[in-house]
Design a protein around this motif. Structure first.
Motif, PDB file in Angstrom:
ATOM      1  N   CYS A 235      -6.670  -3.167   4.974  1.00  0.00           N
ATOM      2  CA  CYS A 235      -6.773  -1.826   4.680  1.00  0.00           C
ATOM      3  C   CYS A 235      -7.462  -1.873   3.552  1.00  0.00           C
ATOM      4  N   HIS A 237      -8.049  -0.241   0.786  1.00  0.00           N
ATOM      5  CA  HIS A 237      -7.270   0.354  -0.489  1.00  0.00           C
ATOM      6  C   HIS A 237      -6.497  -0.444  -0.637  1.00  0.00           C
ATOM      7  N   CYS A 238      -5.500  -1.593   0.387  1.00  0.00           N
ATOM      8  CA  CYS A 238      -4.397  -1.936  -0.385  1.00  0.00           C
ATOM      9  C   CYS A 238      -4.656  -3.338   0.432  1.00  0.00           C
ATOM     10  N   CYS A 263      -3.299   4.567   6.653  1.00  0.00           N
ATOM     11  CA  CYS A 263      -3.414   2.809   6.704  1.00  0.00           C
ATOM     12  C   CYS A 263      -1.290   2.778   6.834  1.00  0.00           C
ATOM     13  N   CYS A 266       0.345   1.880   2.904  1.00  0.00           N
ATOM     14  CA  CYS A 266       0.280   2.405   1.711  1.00  0.00           C
ATOM     15  C   CYS A 266      -0.472   3.713   2.064  1.00  0.00           C
TER      16      CYS A 266
HETATM   17 ZN   LIG Z   1      -3.434   0.133   2.299  1.00  0.00          ZN
END
Ligand SMILES: [Zn+2]
Length: 637
Positions: A235, A237-238, A263, A266
């Motif tokens: 992901c 983002h995370c 995701c 997250c």
């Molecule tokens: Zn994520």
């Protein structure tokens, strides 16, 4: 990497051919040119464009101990190019005999012309290395290319002779779900082709396909036997690594081009443009234990397509177009999600769901809309299975009774019990009673003569008729009866038993289509208390598509362990209705029979012995001038 080629040429001149450490993906990055004819992106091959192809290509390299590579991929994700790169590599660096199989010989010719020939022409390292020999096989079912140290044979899975021709070290089986189950009565084309590789200890086999029908999909079976690899991407983002799945895709209802991926960790919004970095950082992860460590399996859906190919928004658009049409939805599930599709009917014909539709009326009673009843009897070696069904206008129907009579049909006892059941009055909601008009009894088992005898003796009293199911598709529900009782001269006995051919496949399709919908024309009703076994048997079969010579053919099938007598009984009860149609006017039949069930007061007025003119007019079209005893029974006089 040009050094590799120089080195190879040197080795070759020295008369030995090592399997170099160069992998197939490195070879493709170094030598392969994508033809402007075959590919959407012409020019030098870049594995970085489709990073998920690196794993499979490297397993196809001589340095890998893997022998069997299974690709269950969405369409247009690069699986055929994976195979082509491998073929190029073999011709260039690891020569040996190759067999490349397409579903049909025609498709093999197309592959040769549109993919292989351009690849050889436009990849300088291959040009001049490969030639097409002058002589072809007489039947022209094989296409041959020769190169130093080997040859490439391209053929179709529909040609048994080509599949069993000569030993090969490399086998490329493309689109295996489109292969026939049996090729020219020589057996499974995959097994036939694989047998060619037995003499090579360092063989390699590549199987690819988009899947088709659940339970019939070869590629799914192969994938399930493998270590089941999925491509995990992080992901943005995370950083959580996950396989991309359809349920992660979200879109705006108001703007279906506004598509993103949630995701699973997250719930962050992953955009299409994040994909390039995610694919580059992705890795294949096995999710199962393979039956053999020499087999690896890869699954890839179209959500992984590189940016610029099929986008998530395209996929959502295709889904929205397809979702209301089962055929299109099936294609979408197969080619986009790379998942097999549960057969058209099984997903809907869930026995629990049907059982939940039971209604409150008693067995051996008929709700008001019922005009007449029929019965279907299936003859097993140790019992008779019986369904009595009531019919109303538009062939809406109510299960009146389902039972099994245990005993040996070779002995009279079960037949006495059957007779007694068929004579039992069915209580109609309007007060009258009725019994089945026609009883269709299966004569196809081991007790044909007993069935004929029962039908001969009870043709008039019970409306008993012998039937025999025909499984060919496209037959009418009931065909013209054949006289089966012959005298000592071999001539048909006039009042002897008759056998009605029944189009079982046709009727099953009708019944299953009706069972699918909870309302509407021809709806099937059931009473509470009929029991789960009835529904299990009723839903035991499914219509599947088998490929014969590359052409799909629908067939009814069931698991060999499952019982299906309740379904057979329903088929026969419906066939019985069609026997009735042969003796009565179909347009009048509901009214004619409904009139007879009117409350007693009216019935006395219109007593059959002194029927007033009005009643006669109603019945007139239904009656044929020359009445047989059987017809009398059918029309209830
Ligand atoms: Zn994520």
């Amino acid at each position: 990497m040009q050094d590799g080629a120089v080195l190879y040429d040197q080795f070759y001149r020295e008369g030995w051919r090592p399997d170099p450490d160069l992998t197939v993906s490195q070879w493709a990055d170094t030598y392969r040119f994508l033809s402007s004819k075959g590919a959407s992106e012409a020019g030098p091959w870049r594995t970085s464009r489709t990073p998920y192809l690196k794993g499979p290509m490297d397993d196809l390299s001589p340095s890998s101990p893997v022998q069997r590579v299974v690709l269950m991929f969405a369409s247009q994700t690069g699986k055929t190019e994976t195979g082509n790169n491998w073929l190029g590599y073999i011709m260039h660096f690891a020569p040996g005999p190759i067999l490349a199989v397409q579903p049909t010989v025609d498709m093999a010719k197309r592959l040769s012309k549109q993919r292989i020939a351009p690849m050889i022409d436009e990849t300088p390292a291959l040009r001049g290395l490969v030639s097409a020999p002058r002589a072809r096989d007489a039947s022209n079912t094989m296409l041959v290319k020769e190169f130093r140290g080997g040859f490439l044979i391209m053929t179709g899975s529909n040609s048994a002779s080509a599949l069993s021709s000569m030993p090969v070290r490399y086998l490329f089986l493309d689109e295996v779900d489109r292969y026939p189950a049996d090729v020219e009565e020589e057996g499974d084309p995959v097994l036939l082709a694989e047998r060619r590789t037995n003499t090579f200890s360092r063989r390699k086999i590549l199987l690819t396909s988009t899947p088709t029908i659940k339970g019939l999909s070869r590629i799914e079976t192969e994938f399930k036997a493998s270590d089941q690899r999925f491509y995990f991407v992080p992901c943005p983002h995370c950083g959580h690594e996950q396989a991309l799945v359809w349920k992660g895709i979200k879109w705006q209802k108001e703007n279906t081009r506004d598509v993103w991926y949630d995701c699973e960790q997250c719930a962050g919004r992953i955009e299409e443009h994040h994909k390039t970095a995610m694919l580059a950082a992705g890795q294949w992860r096995a999710t199962a234990e393979a039956e053999s460590h020499k087999t690896v399996g890869y699954h890839l859906n179209a959500l992984y397509c590189p940016v610029g190919w099929r986008s998530w928004a395209d996929i959502v658009g295709e889904f929205l177009d397809a979702k209301s049409n089962r055929e299109r939805l099936k294609t979408w599930v197969n080619t986009v999600l790379a998942e097999s599709f549960d057969d058209e009917y099984t997903s809907v014909l869930d026995s629990d769901n049907l059982a939940s539709r039971c209604e409150f009326y008693d067995p051996m009673t008929a709700p008001e809309p019922v005009c007449l009843a029929t019965a279907g009897v299936d003859v097993q070696d140790d019992r008779l299975a019986v369904v009595i069904r009531g019919w109303g206008a538009g062939e809406q129907s109510w299960l009146i009774y389902h039972t099994e009579i245990y005993g040996d049909p070779a002995l009279s006892n079960v037949w006495v019990q059957l007779k007694s059941l068929l004579q039992s009055p069915i209580q109609h909601e309007l007060g009258a009673t009725l019994t089945p008009r026609i009883v269709a009894i299966d004569s196809g088992g081991h007790h044909t003569q007993q069935v004929y005898a029962f039908c001969r003796d009870h043709k008039r009293s019970l409306g008993a008729v012998a039937i025999k199911g025909q499984s060919q598709a496209g037959k009418s529900p009931v065909g013209r009866p054949v006289k089966v009782d012959l005298n000592y001269k071999g001539q048909a006995i006039k009042k002897g038993a008759e056998l009605y051919p029944v189009g079982s496949d046709t009727i099953k399709s009708t019944i299953y289509a009706r069972l699918k919908s909870a309302e509407g024309e021809g709806q099937y009703h059931f009473y509470h208390g009929v029991g789960p076994e009835y529904f299990k048997q009723l839903t035991s079969e499914r219509q599947i598509i088998r490929y014969r010579n590359g052409y799909p053919k629908k067939e009814w099938t069931k698991k060999s362990t499952d019982r299906n007598e309740a379904l057979d009984c329903e088929v026969y009860a419906y066939a019985a209705l069609h026997v009735l149609y042969m003796h009565a006017d179909r347009t009048q039949i509901w009214k004619v029979f409904a009139d007879r069930l009117q409350p007693k007061a009216e019935a006395t007025v219109a007593a059959p012995s002194s029927a007033p003119a009005t009643t006669k007019t109603t019945r007139a079209p239904a009656i044929h001038a020359r009445r047989s005893a059987f017809r009398d029974r059918v029309l209830g006089r």
